[in-house]
Design an enzyme around this catalytic site. Structure first.
Site, PDB file in Angstrom:
ATOM      1  N   GLU A 185      43.146  39.054  39.566  1.00 54.33           N
ATOM      2  CA  GLU A 185      43.252  40.065  40.613  1.00 54.33           C
ATOM      3  C   GLU A 185      43.469  41.404  39.900  1.00 54.33           C
ATOM      4  O   GLU A 185      44.364  41.505  39.054  1.00 54.33           O
ATOM      5  CB  GLU A 185      44.443  39.760  41.534  1.00 54.33           C
ATOM      6  CG  GLU A 185      44.509  40.753  42.668  1.00 54.33           C
ATOM      7  CD  GLU A 185      45.660  40.519  43.648  1.00 54.33           C
ATOM      8  OE1 GLU A 185      46.396  39.530  43.506  1.00 54.33           O
ATOM      9  OE2 GLU A 185      45.810  41.371  44.543  1.00 54.33           O
TER      10      GLU A 185
ATOM     11  N   ARG B 274      51.328  26.844  33.190  1.00 54.76           N
ATOM     12  CA  ARG B 274      51.324  28.250  32.747  1.00 54.76           C
ATOM     13  C   ARG B 274      51.875  28.370  31.344  1.00 54.76           C
ATOM     14  O   ARG B 274      52.673  27.547  30.899  1.00 54.76           O
ATOM     15  CB  ARG B 274      52.244  29.093  33.637  1.00 54.76           C
ATOM     16  CG  ARG B 274      51.834  29.252  35.049  1.00 54.76           C
ATOM     17  CD  ARG B 274      52.942  29.980  35.806  1.00 54.76           C
ATOM     18  NE  ARG B 274      52.938  31.402  35.520  1.00 54.76           N
ATOM     19  CZ  ARG B 274      52.205  32.269  36.206  1.00 54.76           C
ATOM     20  NH1 ARG B 274      51.439  31.864  37.195  1.00 54.76           N
ATOM     21  NH2 ARG B 274      52.245  33.545  35.905  1.00 54.76           N
TER      22      ARG B 274
ATOM     23  N   LYS C 195      52.902  39.969  36.445  1.00 59.43           N
ATOM     24  CA  LYS C 195      52.399  41.336  36.602  1.00 59.43           C
ATOM     25  C   LYS C 195      53.360  42.180  37.428  1.00 59.43           C
ATOM     26  O   LYS C 195      53.556  43.353  37.153  1.00 59.43           O
ATOM     27  CB  LYS C 195      51.024  41.307  37.282  1.00 59.43           C
ATOM     28  CG  LYS C 195      49.897  41.019  36.307  1.00 59.43           C
ATOM     29  CD  LYS C 195      48.541  41.198  36.945  1.00 59.43           C
ATOM     30  CE  LYS C 195      48.154  39.983  37.737  1.00 59.43           C
ATOM     31  NZ  LYS C 195      46.726  39.911  38.061  1.00 59.43           N
TER      32      LYS C 195
HETATM   33  P1  ATP Z   1      51.129  37.061  37.599  1.00 54.68           P
HETATM   34  O1  ATP Z   1      51.856  35.845  38.041  1.00 54.68           O
HETATM   35  O2  ATP Z   1      51.492  37.550  36.252  1.00 54.68           O
HETATM   36  O3  ATP Z   1      51.135  38.156  38.600  1.00 54.68           O
HETATM   37  P2  ATP Z   1      48.699  36.090  38.541  1.00 54.68           P
HETATM   38  O4  ATP Z   1      48.617  34.623  38.490  1.00 54.68           O
HETATM   39  O5  ATP Z   1      49.027  36.712  39.835  1.00 54.68           O
HETATM   40  O6  ATP Z   1      49.640  36.589  37.407  1.00 54.68           O
HETATM   41  P3  ATP Z   1      45.910  36.551  38.481  1.00 54.68           P
HETATM   42  O7  ATP Z   1      45.199  37.792  38.198  1.00 54.68           O
HETATM   43  O8  ATP Z   1      45.897  36.015  39.857  1.00 54.68           O
HETATM   44  O9  ATP Z   1      47.408  36.767  38.003  1.00 54.68           O
HETATM   45  O10 ATP Z   1      45.528  35.427  37.439  1.00 54.68           O
HETATM   46  C1  ATP Z   1      44.255  35.191  36.900  1.00 54.68           C
HETATM   47  C2  ATP Z   1      44.269  33.826  36.283  1.00 54.68           C
HETATM   48  O11 ATP Z   1      45.206  33.776  35.218  1.00 54.68           O
HETATM   49  C3  ATP Z   1      44.692  32.757  37.280  1.00 54.68           C
HETATM   50  O12 ATP Z   1      43.799  31.675  37.173  1.00 54.68           O
HETATM   51  C4  ATP Z   1      46.074  32.388  36.855  1.00 54.68           C
HETATM   52  O13 ATP Z   1      46.320  31.048  37.156  1.00 54.68           O
HETATM   53  C5  ATP Z   1      46.042  32.656  35.346  1.00 54.68           C
HETATM   54  N1  ATP Z   1      47.379  32.927  34.815  1.00 54.68           N
HETATM   55  C6  ATP Z   1      48.248  33.881  35.225  1.00 54.68           C
HETATM   56  N2  ATP Z   1      49.404  33.805  34.535  1.00 54.68           N
HETATM   57  C7  ATP Z   1      49.275  32.787  33.661  1.00 54.68           C
HETATM   58  C8  ATP Z   1      50.125  32.195  32.662  1.00 54.68           C
HETATM   59  N3  ATP Z   1      51.365  32.649  32.431  1.00 54.68           N
HETATM   60  N4  ATP Z   1      49.649  31.148  31.952  1.00 54.68           N
HETATM   61  C9  ATP Z   1      48.403  30.695  32.162  1.00 54.68           C
HETATM   62  N5  ATP Z   1      47.555  31.194  33.076  1.00 54.68           N
HETATM   63  C10 ATP Z   1      47.972  32.236  33.827  1.00 54.68           C
HETATM   64 MG    MG Z   2      48.057  36.267  41.570  1.00 59.11          MG
END
Ligand code: ATP
Ligand code: MG
Length: 571
Positions: free
Chosen positions: A46, A270, A280
């Protein structure tokens, strides 16, 4: 990387190399003949912030698995929430993925699919599987029930199909204010899975979108947009993190009820690191509240911060390769990432001499106007890097730490009367020292032995220590930024009542050293260039550095043997 391209003629594909359950599922699907053995993944960020090292793990898995099976990996921006998304984030995400070493096949935006998603929502409404609901967000939550109690049906659940179609169209046409209505899937308010209790598909939001402008005032929710976007792109394996496991039944429900391409969602653990926050939202707080200087502050775990700090893509990919893909969340040691970094930098970083906390040394018996050039090895790990010439003269700088007026036991560096080797230079002996009014040693007077040029005494006498130096007349001044962990706790989220994670910020995470001295050859070092400052660690030229004002970031220290001895002796 071991390649494992599917070849239908060659019998079943077998797991090779580092096995993990996601790979096993893909291999199973290939062997079962699904999608003619085609493999396609996607990385779906996102654009509401910068990528962090957790995302690197997802990128690694998505791109490496696609490559391993001769498949494709798309980049898709999941841009369904205009209130948080910006074009600057889109740009940085693309830059970071490329920096990590990956190139996507297709570039897509969920917002490209708003028209198709709307049509499918109409299709579900016509089939009696979606309805317009007038409950507020709070009411929807109250009606949803809990893990132990079933939900209650919305009073609007049994509207006629005609009324639903009419209201949904008017929602789209902008007739209703934000939050007044939603479109919900009609599934099961008694489902043990809360996500299946008539989830919201669309909400009203009169807001500019970074790509579609004011074309839409209804926006699809993540759960309604994500799977359908996968399906539109014909993604075979939609790999995401464990928190989406409970969403999988809904992911499948939409695909089945629309009768569209059956993408398969698979969830993995994760990446978490000690002393590090990977969210984020939290990172945005650090930036907004000014705890760091921006998303790319070298203390940030963002890919842009790590890059500015001097981390290499290689080190990050090695961490990801070792992170393990499983169904249990765990926390990795930050020191493991540091290990991979040192391992990579040791191979590739040129060695130079730099003095961070200078102490003037005058070699009394060295000729006043002579400048010699000593030959220094650029990288002992890689002969091809060759040698360079470093000027040597009567007045030098050494580290303050390399002299003790009263040397403790096992301290072998310079002290009154003691002889040491200058790296690539001569043996010198300390004869005297000068103190300032505050009692600090500010200058040493030494003698050198001309017979020891190059670092060995013809009579075979030994010294116990070799120290680095720079010639005072030739040295270039610079600023050096030393970094420490941003948080003092292994788990920065662990706080006392009433505090938030910022209570765990390390007040000493940045130390600025001015008046540091480096070899003249570094005057023209390019932004981003990485060096090993001998005995001091790895450093890189900061983004804000100029030839007039050189700035280095300490990427990471060497493991300091003296610090270890001192610690051991204290025990
Ligand atoms: P955050 O929790 O930091 O806000 P998010 O999951 O909201 O991150 P996205 O942009 O939705 O961020 O994530 C893009 C991809 O990265 C998704 O498939 C998510 O599952 C993966 N992702 C995010 N954080 C991690 C992590 N700590 N380890 C592995 N994969 C991750
Ligand atoms: Mg997200």
């Amino acid at each position: 990387m071991n390649s494992l391209e599917p070849d239908p003629g060659a019998g079943p594909v077998e797991s090779s190399g580092q096995s993990n359950f996601v790979r096993d599922i893909i291999i199973e699907d290939i062997n079962a003949g699904k999608h003619e053995g085609r493999v396609q993944t996607r990385f779906p960020p996102e654009p509401n912030g910068y990528l962090h090292i957790g995302h690197a793990k997802a990128i690694y898995i998505d791109f490496e698995l696609a490559a391993e099976f001769g498949g494709k990996c798309n980049l898709r921006f999941d841009d369904t929430n205009p209130s948080k998304e910006e074009t600057q984030y889109v740009d940085s995400i693309m830059e970071d993925i490329r920096w990590l070493g990956y190139e996507w096949d297709g570039l897509f935006y969920a917002s490209d699919y708003f028209g198709q998603l709307y049509e499918w929502a109409v299709q579900l409404t016509k089939a009696g599987k979606a309805y317009v609901c007038d409950l507020s967000a709070d009411e929807i939550r109250a009606y949803r029930g809990t893990l132990t109690e079933p939900g209650r049906e919305s009073p609007y659940r049994n509207r006629s199909i005609e009324e639903n179609l009419d209201l949904f169209e008017r929602m789209k046409n902008g007739e209703f204010p934000d939050g007044s209505r939603t479109l919900r899937a009609k599934i099961d308010m008694a489902s043990p899975n809360l996500n299946m209790r008539d989830p919201v598909m669309y909400r009203i939001l009169h807001m500019e979108h970074h790509r579609t402008g004011d074309q839409w005032c209804i926006y699809p929710m993540y759960d309604y947009a994500h799977g359908q976007s996968d399906s539109i792109e014909k993604v075979t394996h939609s790999i995401c993190t464990l928190e989406f496991e409970d969403h999988r039944p809904l992911y499948n429900w939409f695909i089945e009820n629309l009768g569209i391409f059956p993408s398969r969602q698979i969830e993995f653990n994760r990446l978490n690191l000690t002393y590090t926050l990977l969210s984020k939202r939290r990172l945005l707080t650090l930036v907004r509240e000014g705890h760091v200087k921006g998303w790319d502050d070298p203390r940030m775990p963002t890919l842009s911060g790590l890059r500015r700090r001097g981390y290499t893509p290689e080190a990050i990919r090695n961490l990801c390769a070792n992170a393990g893909v499983s169904k249990t969340n765990n926390i990795m040691q930050l020191s493991l990432l540091e290990y991979f970094l040192r391992e990579d930098l040791n191979k590739c970083a040129p060695r130079v001499m730099a003095v961070l906390r200078p102490l003037r040394v005058v070699i009394d018996n060295y000729p006043d106007d002579t400048v010699e050039e000593v030959e220094a090895v650029n990288n002992p790990e890689d002969e091809r890097c060759g040698t360079r010439r470093v000027p040597f003269s009567k007045v030098l700088y050494i580290e303050q730490d390399d002299f003790r007026e009263d040397p403790p036991r096992k301290y072998y560096r310079l002290a009154p009367g003691r002889e040491v080797r200058l790296r690539y230079g001569y043996f010198i002996t300390c004869k005297d020292f000068v103190k300032d009014a505050d009692g600090r040693v500010v200058e040493l007077h030494c003698t050198y032995d001309p017979a020891t040029r190059g670092g060995n005494a013809p009579d075979g006498r030994k010294v116990k220590s070799t120290i680095h130096w720079v010639s005072a007349a030739h040295a270039v001044d610079c600023e050096v930024l030393l970094y420490d962990n941003l948080f003092t706790k292994e788990n920065p989220n662990e706080v006392e009542e009433g505090q938030d994670f910022t209570a765990n910020l390390n007040p000493n995470s940045l130390e600025i050293l001015r008046g540091c001295k480096v070899e003249p050859g570094l005057q023209t070092a390019a932004v981003g260039a990485l060096y090993q400052f001998e005995r001091m660690g790895y450093f890189c030229v900061d983004r804000d550095s100029t030839p007039e004002k050189l700035v280095f970031n300490r990427t990471i220290g060497l493991r300091d043997t003296w610090a270890r001895i001192e610690q051991r002796d204290k025990r």
